[in-house]
Write an enzyme that holds these catalytic residues in place. Structure first.
Site, PDB file in Angstrom:
ATOM      1  N   ALA A  66     -27.269 -12.366  31.875  1.00 48.79           N
ATOM      2  CA  ALA A  66     -27.601 -11.795  30.793  1.00 48.79           C
ATOM      3  C   ALA A  66     -26.206 -11.504  29.840  1.00 48.79           C
ATOM      4  CB  ALA A  66     -28.253 -10.453  30.822  1.00 48.79           C
ATOM      5  N   GLY A 111     -28.952 -12.531  35.251  1.00 52.54           N
ATOM      6  CA  GLY A 111     -30.169 -13.289  34.720  1.00 52.54           C
ATOM      7  C   GLY A 111     -30.180 -14.775  35.120  1.00 52.54           C
ATOM      8  N   GLU A 114     -31.734 -15.042  38.433  1.00 53.45           N
ATOM      9  CA  GLU A 114     -33.327 -14.834  38.124  1.00 53.45           C
ATOM     10  C   GLU A 114     -34.085 -15.635  37.495  1.00 53.45           C
ATOM     11  OE1 GLU A 114     -31.636 -10.938  36.468  1.00 53.45           O
ATOM     12  OE2 GLU A 114     -33.033  -9.684  37.658  1.00 53.45           O
TER      13      GLU A 114
HETATM   14  N1  CAA Z   1     -22.195 -12.499  29.034  1.00 53.88           N
HETATM   15  C1  CAA Z   1     -21.475 -12.789  28.092  1.00 53.88           C
HETATM   16  N2  CAA Z   1     -20.457 -13.580  28.222  1.00 53.88           N
HETATM   17  C2  CAA Z   1     -20.264 -14.389  29.369  1.00 53.88           C
HETATM   18  C3  CAA Z   1     -20.877 -14.153  30.358  1.00 53.88           C
HETATM   19  C4  CAA Z   1     -21.978 -13.423  30.240  1.00 53.88           C
HETATM   20  N3  CAA Z   1     -22.901 -12.720  31.193  1.00 53.88           N
HETATM   21  N4  CAA Z   1     -20.232 -14.709  31.495  1.00 53.88           N
HETATM   22  C5  CAA Z   1     -19.296 -15.455  30.828  1.00 53.88           C
HETATM   23  N5  CAA Z   1     -19.131 -15.154  29.595  1.00 53.88           N
HETATM   24  C6  CAA Z   1     -18.139 -15.783  28.506  1.00 53.88           C
HETATM   25  C7  CAA Z   1     -16.629 -15.038  28.926  1.00 53.88           C
HETATM   26  O1  CAA Z   1     -16.542 -13.768  28.411  1.00 53.88           O
HETATM   27  C8  CAA Z   1     -15.909 -16.125  28.298  1.00 53.88           C
HETATM   28  O2  CAA Z   1     -15.755 -16.001  26.848  1.00 53.88           O
HETATM   29  P1  CAA Z   1     -14.540 -16.041  26.073  1.00 53.88           P
HETATM   30  O3  CAA Z   1     -13.822 -17.329  26.272  1.00 53.88           O
HETATM   31  O4  CAA Z   1     -14.904 -15.822  24.579  1.00 53.88           O
HETATM   32  O5  CAA Z   1     -13.674 -15.134  26.714  1.00 53.88           O
HETATM   33  C9  CAA Z   1     -16.584 -17.243  28.496  1.00 53.88           C
HETATM   34  O6  CAA Z   1     -17.813 -16.964  28.787  1.00 53.88           O
HETATM   35  C10 CAA Z   1     -16.133 -18.067  29.829  1.00 53.88           C
HETATM   36  O7  CAA Z   1     -16.155 -17.295  30.780  1.00 53.88           O
HETATM   37  P2  CAA Z   1     -14.683 -16.857  31.634  1.00 53.88           P
HETATM   38  O8  CAA Z   1     -13.532 -17.013  30.775  1.00 53.88           O
HETATM   39  O9  CAA Z   1     -14.981 -15.645  32.355  1.00 53.88           O
HETATM   40  O10 CAA Z   1     -14.957 -17.945  32.787  1.00 53.88           O
HETATM   41  P3  CAA Z   1     -14.183 -17.942  34.239  1.00 53.88           P
HETATM   42  O11 CAA Z   1     -14.108 -19.176  34.931  1.00 53.88           O
HETATM   43  O12 CAA Z   1     -13.099 -17.207  34.304  1.00 53.88           O
HETATM   44  O13 CAA Z   1     -15.169 -17.025  35.158  1.00 53.88           O
HETATM   45  C11 CAA Z   1     -17.611 -16.089  35.684  1.00 53.88           C
HETATM   46  C12 CAA Z   1     -16.688 -17.584  35.333  1.00 53.88           C
HETATM   47  C13 CAA Z   1     -17.074 -16.004  37.037  1.00 53.88           C
HETATM   48  C14 CAA Z   1     -18.972 -16.779  35.668  1.00 53.88           C
HETATM   49  C15 CAA Z   1     -17.231 -15.115  34.726  1.00 53.88           C
HETATM   50  O14 CAA Z   1     -17.479 -15.620  33.658  1.00 53.88           O
HETATM   51  C16 CAA Z   1     -18.261 -13.943  34.917  1.00 53.88           C
HETATM   52  O15 CAA Z   1     -18.147 -13.100  35.986  1.00 53.88           O
HETATM   53  N6  CAA Z   1     -19.181 -13.763  34.182  1.00 53.88           N
HETATM   54  C17 CAA Z   1     -20.307 -12.490  34.371  1.00 53.88           C
HETATM   55  C18 CAA Z   1     -20.993 -12.788  35.189  1.00 53.88           C
HETATM   56  C19 CAA Z   1     -22.033 -11.530  35.187  1.00 53.88           C
HETATM   57  O16 CAA Z   1     -21.745 -10.504  35.521  1.00 53.88           O
HETATM   58  N7  CAA Z   1     -23.160 -11.963  35.134  1.00 53.88           N
HETATM   59  C20 CAA Z   1     -24.546 -10.894  35.398  1.00 53.88           C
HETATM   60  C21 CAA Z   1     -24.759 -10.089  33.844  1.00 53.88           C
HETATM   61  S1  CAA Z   1     -25.928  -8.591  33.887  1.00 53.88           S
HETATM   62  C22 CAA Z   1     -27.178  -9.313  34.236  1.00 53.88           C
HETATM   63  O17 CAA Z   1     -27.583 -10.586  34.265  1.00 53.88           O
HETATM   64  C23 CAA Z   1     -28.498  -8.570  33.874  1.00 53.88           C
HETATM   65  C24 CAA Z   1     -29.999  -8.828  34.273  1.00 53.88           C
HETATM   66  O18 CAA Z   1     -30.112  -8.804  35.505  1.00 53.88           O
HETATM   67  C25 CAA Z   1     -30.559  -8.683  33.287  1.00 53.88           C
END
Ligand code: CAA
Length: 260
Positions: A66, A111, A114
């Site tokens: 998400a 998400g 999911e």
């Molecule tokens: N939401 C918003 N933006 C996101 C995102 C997310 N879930 N995941 C990645 N992005 C964005 C980053 O902020 C980044 O944006 P910028 O270039 O503007 O900085 C861009 O996508 C590229 O991401 P990274 O630079 O972080 O890429 P990476 O290769 O270094 O890492 C990753 C990849 C490990 C997937 C890392 O992006 C990450 O950990 N993302 C978040 C994953 C996460 O926590 N997901 C769960 C969300 S909570 C949820 O889903 C709740 C639910 O059940 C409803």
């Protein structure tokens, strides 16, 4: 139908629904969830479509969860509403009367996992990574993860994934029973299309009714489930495809199903 954050292509009865927000690794914001729900409703009604493939834009992510930027400022009511939006969209996919295959081409986190778990079958690239990082953000899965995961892999394994937030490889996900198959990254779509073609060639109504029986098997008692199976099995015998399928078998030829 116009979409901003998803792409929808339909060819030869197979629809490819791609989540497309590459700048955020295809993260799901409210707008994308609404579009996913609308697309699922449209695909359900589209008589041309027999199988649906769900995937993510680009080479890196299926869906990285998400949208954290949108969630950051939410209050409890908005959080609940966001969760409800996710549930509505994913339940439409889960209950669609057509087979839905997830082609997991990269990160399937939170998400994103999911979303995959709402599909009927999951094939993943060997580069894909799975996990529920929510607790590392001090929330928990909100788009069905706490409910669908234990039903698929069992309670203890689901708890370990959700309580640790750890990321696992596609091979580990396969060994957990979370996904159906791991394939070399470059062959993912070829494999998924070959699966879709095979399913496409079968009786549409039978597939729809079997999906209903299978999905409901998780919530009905055995007795109720068997009653549903009797009714749906009987229904198949009212279709032209059933007559064609069995006649073709007897006549030693390939059947031509028309979805009626
Ligand atoms: N939401 C918003 N933006 C996101 C995102 C997310 N879930 N995941 C990645 N992005 C964005 C980053 O902020 C980044 O944006 P910028 O270039 O503007 O900085 C861009 O996508 C590229 O991401 P990274 O630079 O972080 O890429 P990476 O290769 O270094 O890492 C990753 C990849 C490990 C997937 C890392 O992006 C990450 O950990 N993302 C978040 C994953 C996460 O926590 N997901 C769960 C969300 S909570 C949820 O889903 C709740 C639910 O059940 C409803």
């Amino acid at each position: 139908m116009e979409y901003k954050n998803i792409k929808l292509e339909i060819k030869d009865a197979i629809a490819v629904l791609k989540v497309s927000r590459p700048e955020a690794l295809n993260a799901l914001n409210s707008e994308t969830l609404e579009e996913l729900k609308r697309a699922a409703e449209d695909l359900e009604k589209n008589g041309e479509v027999r199988v649906v493939i769900v995937t993510g834009e680009g080479d890196k992510a299926f869906v990285a969860g998400a949208d954290i930027v949108e969630m950051k400022e939410m209050d409890p009511v908005q959080g609940m509403e966001f969760s409800r939006k996710g549930h509505e969209a994913f339940s439409k996919l889960e209950n669609m009367g057509k087979v839905v295959i997830a082609a997991v081409n990269g990160y399937a986190l939170g998400g994103g996992l999911e979303l995959a778990l709402s599909c009927d079958i999951i094939y993943a690239s060997d580069k894909a990574r799975f996990g529920f990082p929510e607790v590392t953000l001090a929330i928990h899965p909100g788009f069905g993860g706490t409910q669908r995961t234990p039903r698929i892999i069992g309670l203890m394994k689901a708890k370990e994934l959700i309580f640790t937030g750890k990321m696992i490889t596609a091979q580990e996900a396969f060994e957990l029973g979370l996904i159906n198959k791991v394939v070399p990254h470059d062959e993912l779509m070829k494999e998924v299309f070959s699966l879709a073609e095979r399913i496409k060639s079968c009786g549409q109504i039978a597939l729809k009714l079997a999906k209903e029986c299978l999905n409901k098997s998780l919530s009905l008692s055995l007795e109720e489930g068997l009653k549903l199976e009797e009714a749906n099995f009987g229904f198949c015998f009212g279709t032209k495809d059933q007559k064609e399928g069995m006649t073709a078998f007897v006549e030693k030829r390939k059947p031509t199903f028309r979805g009626n």
